[in-house]
Design a protein around this motif. Sequence first.
Motif, PDB file in Angstrom:
ATOM      1  N   LEU A  48      42.492  46.753  32.574  1.00  0.00           N
ATOM      2  CA  LEU A  48      43.061  45.583  31.910  1.00  0.00           C
ATOM      3  C   LEU A  48      42.387  44.347  32.470  1.00  0.00           C
ATOM      4  O   LEU A  48      42.372  44.153  33.685  1.00  0.00           O
ATOM      5  CB  LEU A  48      44.552  45.548  32.247  1.00  0.00           C
ATOM      6  N   ASP A  49      41.808  43.536  31.613  1.00  0.00           N
ATOM      7  CA  ASP A  49      41.112  42.325  32.058  1.00  0.00           C
ATOM      8  C   ASP A  49      42.002  41.102  31.904  1.00  0.00           C
ATOM      9  O   ASP A  49      42.670  40.936  30.876  1.00  0.00           O
ATOM     10  CB  ASP A  49      39.834  42.131  31.239  1.00  0.00           C
ATOM     11  N   TYR A  50      41.976  40.263  32.930  1.00  0.00           N
ATOM     12  CA  TYR A  50      42.797  39.049  32.942  1.00  0.00           C
ATOM     13  C   TYR A  50      41.965  37.844  33.343  1.00  0.00           C
ATOM     14  O   TYR A  50      40.965  37.980  34.051  1.00  0.00           O
ATOM     15  CB  TYR A  50      43.891  39.141  34.003  1.00  0.00           C
ATOM     16  N   ILE A  73      43.168  39.354  28.879  1.00  0.00           N
ATOM     17  CA  ILE A  73      42.033  39.205  27.944  1.00  0.00           C
ATOM     18  C   ILE A  73      41.996  40.412  27.021  1.00  0.00           C
ATOM     19  O   ILE A  73      42.028  40.283  25.812  1.00  0.00           O
ATOM     20  CB  ILE A  73      40.684  39.125  28.705  1.00  0.00           C
ATOM     21  N   GLU A  74      41.874  41.596  27.609  1.00  0.00           N
ATOM     22  CA  GLU A  74      41.906  42.783  26.751  1.00  0.00           C
ATOM     23  C   GLU A  74      42.223  44.032  27.546  1.00  0.00           C
ATOM     24  O   GLU A  74      42.063  44.083  28.764  1.00  0.00           O
ATOM     25  CB  GLU A  74      40.591  42.967  25.976  1.00  0.00           C
ATOM     26  N   PHE A  75      42.641  45.053  26.814  1.00  0.00           N
ATOM     27  CA  PHE A  75      42.944  46.359  27.387  1.00  0.00           C
ATOM     28  C   PHE A  75      41.799  47.299  27.003  1.00  0.00           C
ATOM     29  O   PHE A  75      41.538  47.516  25.824  1.00  0.00           O
ATOM     30  CB  PHE A  75      44.265  46.875  26.820  1.00  0.00           C
ATOM     31  N   ASN A  76      41.098  47.839  28.000  1.00  0.00           N
ATOM     32  CA  ASN A  76      39.953  48.718  27.731  1.00  0.00           C
ATOM     33  C   ASN A  76      40.336  50.177  27.931  1.00  0.00           C
ATOM     34  O   ASN A  76      40.855  50.536  28.993  1.00  0.00           O
ATOM     35  CB  ASN A  76      38.806  48.389  28.679  1.00  0.00           C
ATOM     36  N   THR A  77      40.030  50.998  26.947  1.00  0.00           N
ATOM     37  CA  THR A  77      40.394  52.416  27.058  1.00  0.00           C
ATOM     38  C   THR A  77      39.175  53.333  27.143  1.00  0.00           C
ATOM     39  O   THR A  77      39.318  54.535  27.239  1.00  0.00           O
ATOM     40  CB  THR A  77      41.232  52.864  25.843  1.00  0.00           C
TER      41      THR A  77
HETATM   42 MG    MG Z   1      35.846  42.958  27.579  1.00  0.00          MG
END
Ligand code: MG
Length: 482
Positions: free
Chosen positions: A124-126, A138-142
């Motif tokens: 999870l990017d913040y 920012i976004e949730f990466n799977t």
């Molecule tokens: Mg990204």
Amino acid sequence: MSGTFPALDERGQKELVGALLQWSLANGLTMYPPEFNAYLVAHAPVTLFPTPMPKQAFELGLQVQKEFNKVYANIVAEKKWLNEVVETLSTYDPEFTGKLFEVYQKSLVDGKSVQPVSLGLFRLDYMLDQVKNEIKQIEFNTVSVLFGGLSTRVGQLHQYLNKLGYYDRDYLYEFYDDIPVSSLDHDLARGLAQANEHYRNVCSPSTTTVVLVIVQPNERNCFDQRHLEYALLSDHGVKLVRMTLEEVMKSTTVRETRLYAKQTMDEISVVYFRAGYGPDEYTTTNHWDARLTLEKNLAIKCPSLLTQLSGAKKIQQELTNEGILKHYVDEKGAVDLAKTFVKIYPLDDSTQGLEAQKLAQDPEQCERFVLKPQREGGGNNIYKKDIPEYLAKLPKDQWQAYILMEIINPATHKNKIIRLGKVYDEEILSELGIFGTILFNEDSGDIYQNDNAGFLLRSKFSSSNEGGVAAGFGCVDNIHLV
Ligand code: MG
Ligand code: ADP
């Protein structure tokens, strides 16, 4: 020492840089330079100093990670809503989302996945909102999350420089009190080992099992991946083999739904994707065939196609609706998770969507937003004043495939970035990645393991909108808690 950076004179900085470069090369904080030979390596782009991070904000990220893991596992296991969202997205993006979804459907046997157990290595990017002093998502990466190996090392590097007094050459004391080191490489290896163990217990292979990692050809960031491989072998005795999507059809074979590496006939317990997240990687039907072959067998996928698809930005946007979030997590969890959200709008014909259309086309309001298509891997977003012009050229029936997200404004810092030996002295801003691993059953919804798995800080010049480290805009950084 809080929120400040060491003031070094020219001699001090030169000594620091010398120590930093040699530590990096000696310890594998490395990346191949552009146009590389296999035997010549470069240090990875890093910051000279760790960047301040408020302890409370950091701890919130750690605290909510397992809940977020669970939300995504629940979405995948429930299937119905995810299928509906992805089906709609597929009509706007038939070339990629549509193809992934088609391969997923083709992989089912009697409507079910051959292997319902699935491994998520999520990130999870913040960014830290400078007004509220809180982390915002920012976004949730799977799929294909990176920098597990390098993150641990940049923390160790900053700790080393601090301990040796390079941050204060005159007095040789430790400038920073608290530089945490992420144990990402070992934590991600643990996630892969748990999936391997689960496979061995449930599927009783007759031979050795190995983890297969799908990599991109000519990967410059391969040392990051190698650290994970070495941790998997040393901590758990599990071997990892590498293959590109291109090689899968000729180098693997499926017998009675089990997947094997052809050369050794080792049974593959886990397929770990460090590639395959963008349309550019599927240039021939062979690549799509490879994806289907990898999906339709007993090996545990990290991630499965459905889990990869759950990382769609559309899902992230929908989850900012309280009603939807509460469907996937309990009341208390929903309150905590919602603290990390900024406003994200759909661009459809709903009330919210119509409001967003107005904001996006307004020459002043658009400055507060970033417009995102359903893509991964950087370089796809449209920022601020470019949005109205972009939308003007985009056929209206395509707008639904985008989300409109409020821009998060983090504080900038006077850190310094070193890239290919050259020090850049520009304001930077940072993005915090929090990792988690989850082993779960996509049919029953059972969760077998759910863990935190370390963190990552990436920084970039505040003048650039995006922060791809390999693309040359950004670097690997580490936090020091304030
Ligand atoms: Mg990204
Ligand atoms: P991708 O899937 O391409 O990585 P992201 O959503 O992570 O897409 O966006 C790419 C980059 O754009 C981020 O790493 C961040 O630097 C910047 N960015 C994205 N969303 C925001 C936002 N809401 N506020 C500020 N910067 C953002």
